[in-house]
Write a protein that holds these residues in place. Structure first.
Motif: not given
Length: 327
Positions: A195-203, A261-269
């Protein structure tokens, strides 16, 4: 206008246009000025003794102000004598540099063969203001790296091609007030749980090599794979080799519309803004285009265009940014 970098397009001519082609064309716009070949500043000219001049100061921040409209717009078909708009009117058509491969922004509709999208709506508004007829347009399909050069060579009157305002580009292009904001966000599989960039930890997140997007991601300490363009990143996402793709939300919305099967998520970086590009030596046209955009903001048609193309694909749909003028 017969160079390889620019191709005239008849908007009414049918064409075979595959979705895969649209996706491939989308990615090129994400390459930054150095990667794409767009000018990043004046070239160093040799001095009398052969030594190069000192390099121009590095750009740090784009100027936000544009040229203020001068009074009410002239009536269509009655452009001021001697103006750039009168020259365009006498020619009988507006020449606009666009893309035909950015789905939702500027693309060729496979059903009608016509150019469509939020950028094309802007072009049609400008033509309608000059001629009273939005169809009086000669579209010139430009490579991303040739947008500024096409203006410098006087190949086009305007460039409306998801043209991001940057400090480097402002050295050779005069921009209108912005007509659409863009935010750097994430494209992820719908069932990824991200949902957010923090969820990408280790990915791993993928973006185009040399882009400003890559710099933002690396500054966040993320594991980044940088490839030639966004289409390559999309393939890696579909193969499960990366967890997300990062780019402008407007571009990601087009990709998500093509792949449910994809979607746009997260706050503006990061944030940027799209504007109409014109020649710096034609300030009257810049003021005129800003008047056209002012009218479209006032009557709601600019916001309506954004909602038409991006509702259900961007959440939220960005409202048109307010103009800021320097005189």
């Amino acid at each position: 206008m017969t160079s390889a970098a620019a191709k005239n397009v008849d908007a009414r001519k049918p064409a075979i246009y595959l979705v895969v082609g649209a996706v491939l064309a989308l990615g090129s716009m994400l390459l930054g000025g150095l990667a794409s070949g767009e000018p990043t500043g004046p070239a160093q000219a040799p001095q009398a003794g052969g030594a190069p001049t000192a390099p121009a100061p590095a750009c740090t921040e784009a100027v936000r102000e544009s040229l203020r409209p001068q009074g009410p717009l002239p009536a269509p078909g009655a452009m001021p004598a001697g103006s750039t708009m009168a020259v365009i009117a006498d020619r009988g058509r507006l020449i606009a540099g666009v893309d035909q491969g950015k789905f939702l922004a500027g693309y060729r509709d496979p059903l009608t063969g016509n150019l469509s999208g939020s950028d094309i709506d802007i072009v049609r508004r400008i033509a309608a203001a000059i001629f009273g007829d939005p169809e009086r347009v000669q579209y010139v399909v430009l490579n991303i790296a040739d947008r500024a050069a096409a203006l410098e060579r006087d190949q086009v009157d305007v460039v409306v091609n998801s043209f991001t305002v940057t400090c480097a580009r402002q050295r050779v292009v005069e921009f209108s007030a912005p007509y659409m904001p863009a935010s750097q966000r994430l494209l992820v599989p719908v069932d990824s749980g991200i949902r957010e960039v923090e969820d990408l930890a280790g990915r791993t997140v993928c973006t185009s090599r040399g882009s400003t997007t890559e710099i933002v991601l690396r500054n966040l300490g993320l594991q980044v794979e940088s490839l030639t363009g966004i289409p390559d990143c999309v393939l890696e996402l579909q193969r499960g080799r990366v967890a997300a793709v990062s780019s402008d939300d407007v571009i990601l919305a087009g990709l998500a519309a093509q792949d449910p099967n994809t979607r746009v998520v997260g706050r503006a970086l990061d944030t940027s803004r799209y504007a109409v590009g014109m020649r710096p030596d034609e300030p009257d046209l810049v003021r005129f285009v800003n008047g056209v955009l002012e009218a479209a903001r006032a009557d709601g048609s600019l916001a309506a265009s954004n909602r038409h193309w991006y509702t259900g694909r961007l959440d939220p749909v960005p409202p048109p940014p307010p103009p800021v003028y320097r005189d």
